[in-house]
Design a protein around this motif. Structure first.
Motif: not given
Length: 189
Positions: A134-137, A99-101, A66-67, A55-64
């Motif tokens: 950026x909030x994507x990756x 996305x804007x950054x 917006x970390x 779950x933490x891995x997803x919060x860090x890595x997934x663009x949705x």
């Protein structure tokens, strides 16, 4: 839950299985059961988080989620304000628009370690350091963005993820540290 911060050296691939010609994460991280939360290309360096918590891995890595991920890019040429504004407003890369950054000049000074091997030096062509938040990756996103506005990336260093900053962690290339669950970043990542 375990969370590690690694300063991934240049040339290291983001996998634990051995590679014929490159170093892998197994060369630097000896903690079993952790996996990268996101990736850095082998020719990129800097902050990489590893965890055993999906779950933490997803919060860090997934663009949705917006970390924010902060990068310092050394680009070829003297980048101007017009190019920084283009980067900040979103860049059309053909297959998607970023996305804007945030994009601004930065002076690394002595904070940044020397890369081995160093980038190619050309006396007639200046270089400039910029910071992109950026909030994507997406795959090679920062490199593609800077190239699209006419300033190819020569060196790329991830310096921050969320509230974590590689410099405050004090990590040199190849060094890692396990983060405590009650650390200041807790709840921000």
């Amino acid at each position: 839950m375990r969370l590690l911060a690694l300063n991934k050296p240049f040339g290291t691939i983001c996998q634990f299985s051995p590679h014929e010609t490159r170093a892998s994460l197994a060369d630097w991280v000896k903690v079993p059961g952790v996996y990268p939360a996101g990736r850095l290309d082998s020719d990129s360096e800097g902050l990489l988080l590893l965890t055993d918590d999906g779950a933490l891995q997803a919060r860090i890595a997934e663009p949705r989620h917006k970390l924010v991920k902060r990068y310092w890019a050394q680009v070829e040429g003297a980048i101007d304000e017009a190019a920084l504004k283009k980067l900040a407003s979103g860049v059309d890369l053909g297959d998607y628009v970023t996305r804007p950054c945030r994009a601004n000049h930065v002076e690394p000074g002595s904070m940044l370690w020397t890369r081995t091997p160093p980038i190619r030096y050309r006396a007639a062509i200046p270089t400039t350091w910029i910071e992109l938040s950026i909030t994507e990756g997406k795959n090679r996103q920062v490199r593609r963005m800077t190239a699209a506005v006419g300033f190819p990336t020569l060196r790329l260093v991830r310096v921050g993820v969320g509230a974590l900053d590689i410099f405050s962690l004090g990590l040199q290339p190849g060094e890692s540290v396990e983060l405590r669950s009650n650390a200041p970043w807790d709840g921000v990542v």
